[in-house]
Scaffold this active site. Structure first.
Site, PDB file in Angstrom:
ATOM      1  N   LEU A 113       0.820  -1.214   0.000  1.00 51.13           N
ATOM      2  CA  LEU A 113       0.000   0.000   0.000  1.00 51.13           C
ATOM      3  C   LEU A 113       0.852   1.261   0.000  1.00 51.13           C
ATOM      4  O   LEU A 113       1.802   1.362   0.783  1.00 51.13           O
ATOM      5  CB  LEU A 113      -0.870   0.047   1.263  1.00 51.13           C
ATOM      6  CG  LEU A 113      -2.154  -0.769   1.281  1.00 51.13           C
ATOM      7  CD1 LEU A 113      -1.867  -2.237   1.489  1.00 51.13           C
ATOM      8  CD2 LEU A 113      -3.065  -0.242   2.371  1.00 51.13           C
ATOM      9  N   SER A 119      -1.507   0.412  -5.854  1.00 52.14           N
ATOM     10  CA  SER A 119      -2.490  -0.412  -5.126  1.00 52.14           C
ATOM     11  C   SER A 119      -3.859   0.249  -5.153  1.00 52.14           C
ATOM     12  O   SER A 119      -4.887  -0.423  -5.267  1.00 52.14           O
ATOM     13  CB  SER A 119      -2.047  -0.647  -3.680  1.00 52.14           C
ATOM     14  OG  SER A 119      -2.182   0.516  -2.892  1.00 52.14           O
ATOM     15  N   ALA A 122      -5.583  -0.419  -8.483  1.00 50.86           N
ATOM     16  CA  ALA A 122      -5.965  -1.826  -8.632  1.00 50.86           C
ATOM     17  C   ALA A 122      -7.207  -2.144  -7.784  1.00 50.86           C
ATOM     18  O   ALA A 122      -8.120  -2.839  -8.237  1.00 50.86           O
ATOM     19  CB  ALA A 122      -4.795  -2.729  -8.240  1.00 50.86           C
ATOM     20  N   ASP A 164      -2.797   5.503 -13.857  1.00 50.02           N
ATOM     21  CA  ASP A 164      -2.819   4.276 -13.048  1.00 50.02           C
ATOM     22  C   ASP A 164      -4.068   3.435 -13.333  1.00 50.02           C
ATOM     23  O   ASP A 164      -3.991   2.213 -13.477  1.00 50.02           O
ATOM     24  CB  ASP A 164      -2.828   4.622 -11.552  1.00 50.02           C
ATOM     25  CG  ASP A 164      -1.497   5.150 -11.066  1.00 50.02           C
ATOM     26  OD1 ASP A 164      -0.722   5.673 -11.890  1.00 50.02           O
ATOM     27  OD2 ASP A 164      -1.226   5.048  -9.852  1.00 50.02           O
TER      28      ASP A 164
HETATM   29  N1  LIG Z   1      -5.361  -4.086   0.145  1.00 50.03           N
HETATM   30  C1  LIG Z   1      -6.043  -2.948   0.300  1.00 50.03           C
HETATM   31  N2  LIG Z   1      -7.196  -2.898   0.993  1.00 50.03           N
HETATM   32  C2  LIG Z   1      -7.878  -1.751   1.120  1.00 50.03           C
HETATM   33  N3  LIG Z   1      -7.489  -0.558   0.620  1.00 50.03           N
HETATM   34  C3  LIG Z   1      -6.355  -0.530  -0.070  1.00 50.03           C
HETATM   35  C4  LIG Z   1      -5.568  -1.715  -0.272  1.00 50.03           C
HETATM   36  N4  LIG Z   1      -4.493  -1.393  -1.012  1.00 50.03           N
HETATM   37  C5  LIG Z   1      -4.593  -0.051  -1.242  1.00 50.03           C
HETATM   38  N5  LIG Z   1      -5.700   0.477  -0.700  1.00 50.03           N
HETATM   39  C6  LIG Z   1      -6.093   1.893  -0.693  1.00 50.03           C
HETATM   40  O1  LIG Z   1      -5.144   2.631  -1.458  1.00 50.03           O
HETATM   41  C7  LIG Z   1      -4.414   3.566  -0.616  1.00 50.03           C
HETATM   42  C8  LIG Z   1      -2.973   3.679  -1.104  1.00 50.03           C
HETATM   43  O2  LIG Z   1      -3.002   4.352  -2.340  1.00 50.03           O
HETATM   44  P1  LIG Z   1      -1.904   5.400  -2.783  1.00 50.03           P
HETATM   45  O3  LIG Z   1      -1.564   6.325  -1.653  1.00 50.03           O
HETATM   46  O4  LIG Z   1      -2.359   5.998  -4.054  1.00 50.03           O
HETATM   47  O5  LIG Z   1      -0.627   4.490  -3.043  1.00 50.03           O
HETATM   48  P2  LIG Z   1      -0.356   3.410  -4.193  1.00 50.03           P
HETATM   49  O6  LIG Z   1      -1.458   3.522  -5.175  1.00 50.03           O
HETATM   50  O7  LIG Z   1       0.968   3.818  -4.742  1.00 50.03           O
HETATM   51  O8  LIG Z   1      -0.256   2.088  -3.542  1.00 50.03           O
HETATM   52  C9  LIG Z   1      -4.557   2.985   0.782  1.00 50.03           C
HETATM   53  O9  LIG Z   1      -4.429   4.007   1.780  1.00 50.03           O
HETATM   54  C10 LIG Z   1      -5.991   2.443   0.730  1.00 50.03           C
HETATM   55  O10 LIG Z   1      -6.928   3.480   0.838  1.00 50.03           O
HETATM   56  C1  LIG Z   2       1.890  10.808  -8.832  1.00 45.56           C
HETATM   57  C2  LIG Z   2       0.927  10.149  -9.832  1.00 45.56           C
HETATM   58  O1  LIG Z   2       1.322  10.544 -11.150  1.00 45.56           O
HETATM   59  C3  LIG Z   2       1.009   8.618  -9.755  1.00 45.56           C
HETATM   60  C4  LIG Z   2       0.682   8.037  -8.414  1.00 45.56           C
HETATM   61  O2  LIG Z   2       0.912   6.625  -8.391  1.00 45.56           O
HETATM   62  P1  LIG Z   2       0.777   5.797  -7.031  1.00 45.56           P
HETATM   63  O3  LIG Z   2      -0.567   6.073  -6.474  1.00 45.56           O
HETATM   64  O4  LIG Z   2       1.873   6.285  -6.122  1.00 45.56           O
HETATM   65  O5  LIG Z   2       0.967   4.364  -7.414  1.00 45.56           O
HETATM   66  C5  LIG Z   2      -0.483  10.653  -9.537  1.00 45.56           C
HETATM   67  C6  LIG Z   2      -1.488  10.384 -10.664  1.00 45.56           C
HETATM   68  O6  LIG Z   2      -1.092  10.185 -11.830  1.00 45.56           O
HETATM   69  O7  LIG Z   2      -2.700  10.408 -10.362  1.00 45.56           O
HETATM   70 MG   LIG Z   3      -2.341   5.293  -5.966  1.00 45.17          MG
END
Ligand SMILES: Nc1ncnc2c1ncn2[C@@H]1O[C@H](COP(=O)(O)OP(=O)(O)O)[C@@H](O)[C@H]1O
Ligand SMILES: C[C@@](O)(CCOP(=O)(O)O)CC(=O)O
Ligand SMILES: [Mg+2]
Length: 338
Positions: A113, A119, A122, A164
């Site tokens: 996360l 994440s 997805a 994303d």
């Molecule tokens: N396995 C999971 N279960 C529930 N929520 C999730 C899960 N993985 C990700 N999320 C949601 O996505 C957020 C992280 O997203 P973000 O900050 O954009 O980082 P990234 O997309 O790079 O992983 C978490 O705080 C949560 O809200």
């Molecule tokens: C920083 C950014 O370009 C990508 C964010 O990717 P992630 O949520 O950190 O996996 C934000 C966006 O494109 O919405």
């Molecule tokens: Mg994200």
């Protein structure tokens, strides 16, 4: 019960700048988030997400529409944690025109996360797909990607690109520039990922870049320079043979662009000591290039190396908790149980 799963991604180039209309090229990787949606008789939403922990709390709540979950943690933390799942449920209700639909939702994920591997996208893509299918209103991929984007846009306070969510929906490598999204051919790139065990908050990091860009002309120029890197990178990819192993020369040229891209992201203030350490460890081990991926602040780097040196070196690097290879996920979101 409907189950869908969607892949995470790495950015070959272009994160952050893509929020301001520059192009970006993310590529989906074989690490997936799986969402199960079961419609309920009432309008409640119950979410079980075992990977979500807030300072030691694991969130599992039952709540009616608009209810706050009953856990002993500050509201902003809970909202940050639950925001993406909530937004996915809202999009599914709106798409199926059933504002009162209730669900039992379970999220299981192989994607760390907040680590830059997408994440959130997805979870949102798989969540909207599973929930709309469970209501008997499946969406086509274009609408699914669009609704997933709107969910991220909402949670990130109006600061999100389509990169994303489009990548997670379609799989493979994609090119996104503003509202234009298209899959592109890509060779079989040898991605190595280093993960520092930490996380960054995408919304906050994007807001930080926005402020810099508004305050300093050099920051706006930096964002444009990232766009130039992406345009050069796309040309290189267009000349490569799709799905074949790339030549050494191509890896070196792509790697140089990734190195530049990392430098410019660092200039925008979104790198971190641990990310820089992993980037340098990868380069020292002979990787063709290395950069942070995603929003930054902590989380993952991505390097290109077909040989074993980079994963080995990363696994011995202080601050690197996990090093692994990532395969390109050619299939995007998919149905596991209809
Ligand atoms: N396995 C999971 N279960 C529930 N929520 C999730 C899960 N993985 C990700 N999320 C949601 O996505 C957020 C992280 O997203 P973000 O900050 O954009 O980082 P990234 O997309 O790079 O992983 C978490 O705080 C949560 O809200
Ligand atoms: C920083 C950014 O370009 C990508 C964010 O990717 P992630 O949520 O950190 O996996 C934000 C966006 O494109 O919405
Ligand atoms: Mg994200």
């Amino acid at each position: 019960m409907t189950v869908c799963e969607a892949p995470g991604k790495v950015y070959l180039f272009g994160e952050h700048a893509v929020v301001y209309g520059e192009p970006a090229v993310p590529a989906a990787i074989e690490r997936r988030a799986r969402v199960t949606a079961e419609p309920r008789e009432d309008d409640h939403v119950r979410v079980t997400a075992e990977d979500l922990s807030l300072d030691g709390f694991t969130v599992e709540y039952t709540g009616g529409t608009g209810d706050r979950p009953d856990i002993d943690a500050p509201a902003p933390l809970v909202e940050a944690a639950m925001g993406y799942v909530d937004a996915a449920v809202r999009q599914a209700r709106s798409a199926a025109d059933t504002p009162d639909a209730g669900f039992d939702i379970t999220v299981e994920s192989e994607i760390p996360l907040g680590a830059g591997l997408g994440s959130s996208a997805a979870v949102v893509v798989a969540g909207i797909d599973a929930a709309t299918r469970a209501l008997g209103e499946p969406l086509d991929r274009a609408e699914l990607a669009d609704r997933a984007y709107r969910a991220e846009f909402e949670v990130q306070d109006g600061q999100a690109s389509r990169a994303d969510t489009f990548c997670s929906t379609m799989g493979g490598a994609v090119r996104v520039e503003g509202d234009d999204c298209e899959p592109i051919d890509a060779p079989n790139l040898p991605f190595v990922i280093g993960f520092d065990g930490g996380a960054g908050d995408t919304g906050e990091l994007v807001a930080g870049v926005r402020e810099l860009r508004e305050e300093y002309r050099f920051a706006a120029d930096t964002v444009r320079a990232i766009g130039d890197i992406v345009r050069d990178g796309e040309e290189l990819l267009a000349e490569a043979v799709p799905e074949a192993d790339p030549s050494r020369e191509l890896l070196e040229e792509l790697g140089d662009l990734m190195d530049f891209n990392h430098g410019l992201l660092a200039a925008l203030g979104v790198s971190a000591r641990s990310l820089d350490a992993m980037v340098w460890a990868a380069r020292d081990a002979g990787a063709h290039g290395a950069k942070l991926t995603g929003a930054g602040g902590g989380g993952c780097i991505v390097a290109l190396d077909p040989d074993a040196e980079t994963p080995t070196a990363l696994s011995y690097t202080q601050g690197c908790e996990e090093a692994f290879r990532a395969e390109l996920a050619t299939e995007g979101v998919r149905v596991v149980e209809p």
